[in-house]
Design a protein around this motif. Sequence first.
Motif, PDB file in Angstrom:
ATOM      1  N   UNK A  38       0.791  -1.096  -0.011  1.00 58.54           N
ATOM      2  CA  UNK A  38       0.173   0.010  -0.064  1.00 58.54           C
ATOM      3  C   UNK A  38       1.028   1.415   0.058  1.00 58.54           C
ATOM      4  N   UNK A  39       0.341   2.181  -0.494  1.00 56.95           N
ATOM      5  CA  UNK A  39       0.687   3.549  -0.241  1.00 56.95           C
ATOM      6  C   UNK A  39       0.421   4.184   1.127  1.00 56.95           C
ATOM      7  N   UNK A  40       1.082   5.006   1.625  1.00 59.71           N
ATOM      8  CA  UNK A  40       0.724   5.602   2.858  1.00 59.71           C
ATOM      9  C   UNK A  40      -0.585   6.303   2.892  1.00 59.71           C
ATOM     10  N   UNK A  41      -1.271   6.885   2.027  1.00 56.42           N
ATOM     11  CA  UNK A  41      -2.585   7.326   1.957  1.00 56.42           C
ATOM     12  C   UNK A  41      -3.533   6.293   1.452  1.00 56.42           C
ATOM     13  N   UNK A  42      -3.132   5.481   0.746  1.00 54.10           N
ATOM     14  CA  UNK A  42      -4.120   4.312   0.404  1.00 54.10           C
ATOM     15  C   UNK A  42      -4.435   3.557   1.428  1.00 54.10           C
ATOM     16  N   UNK A  43      -3.442   3.201   2.226  1.00 53.72           N
ATOM     17  CA  UNK A  43      -3.616   2.297   3.439  1.00 53.72           C
ATOM     18  C   UNK A  43      -4.427   3.219   4.485  1.00 53.72           C
ATOM     19  N   UNK A  44      -4.034   4.376   4.781  1.00 50.84           N
ATOM     20  CA  UNK A  44      -5.155   5.088   5.605  1.00 50.84           C
ATOM     21  C   UNK A  44      -6.649   5.205   5.434  1.00 50.84           C
ATOM     22  N   UNK A  45      -6.805   5.377   3.991  1.00 51.33           N
ATOM     23  CA  UNK A  45      -7.894   5.169   3.517  1.00 51.33           C
ATOM     24  C   UNK A  45      -8.784   3.857   3.767  1.00 51.33           C
ATOM     25  N   UNK A  46      -8.026   2.739   3.294  1.00 45.46           N
ATOM     26  CA  UNK A  46      -8.794   1.478   3.550  1.00 45.46           C
ATOM     27  C   UNK A  46      -8.914   1.331   5.180  1.00 45.46           C
ATOM     28  N   UNK A  47      -7.866   1.713   6.052  1.00 43.50           N
ATOM     29  CA  UNK A  47      -8.097   1.577   7.269  1.00 43.50           C
ATOM     30  C   UNK A  47      -9.416   2.370   7.971  1.00 43.50           C
ATOM     31  N   UNK A  48      -9.427   3.607   7.454  1.00 47.34           N
ATOM     32  CA  UNK A  48     -10.593   4.513   7.667  1.00 47.34           C
ATOM     33  C   UNK A  48     -11.978   3.752   7.301  1.00 47.34           C
ATOM     34  N   UNK A  49     -11.780   3.074   6.070  1.00 50.34           N
ATOM     35  CA  UNK A  49     -13.154   2.342   5.831  1.00 50.34           C
ATOM     36  C   UNK A  49     -13.481   1.358   6.651  1.00 50.34           C
TER      37      UNK A  49
END
Length: 163
Positions: A38-49
Amino acid sequence: MEARSWAPRRQLCPPGIMLLAFATLLSCLLTSGQAKVYSRCELARALQDFGMEGYRGYSMADWVCLAYFTSGFNTAAVDHEADGSTNNGIFQISSRKWCKNLSTDVPNWCQMYCSDLLNPNLKDTVICAMKIAQQPQGLASWEAWRRHCQGKDLKDWVDGCDL
């Protein structure tokens, strides 16, 4: 003509070790096709979901920092320990008590196979990480979080991610 020795050959490895090595290699081959970094922001969005923001008082930046310092955001990361246990997935969750490998005498508190933690969709990983965060130590259960994230200014981990 040279005389041959009929002495039995010594095995280099006991059969159990060979089986473990084969199973480990096979699991790496099977999961490598579905690995995701994952990229940093891609992971953050996935974890937020998955509802990780604020879970047990931990910010999204805490989770992203933890993932970076444990696996480099790699869902297929597996670290093999000297005792035969493994640390698995993006959060490097230990088979000593959280998931099941070949050994049947471990607690398996997340009630899943360690290979489930290597899936790029993160569902099983998040479920297990939430169980770990519920423990009295919380994210301090991870040495990487204690060493690199705890008590630090982590806002840069989610800066610009549009969460």
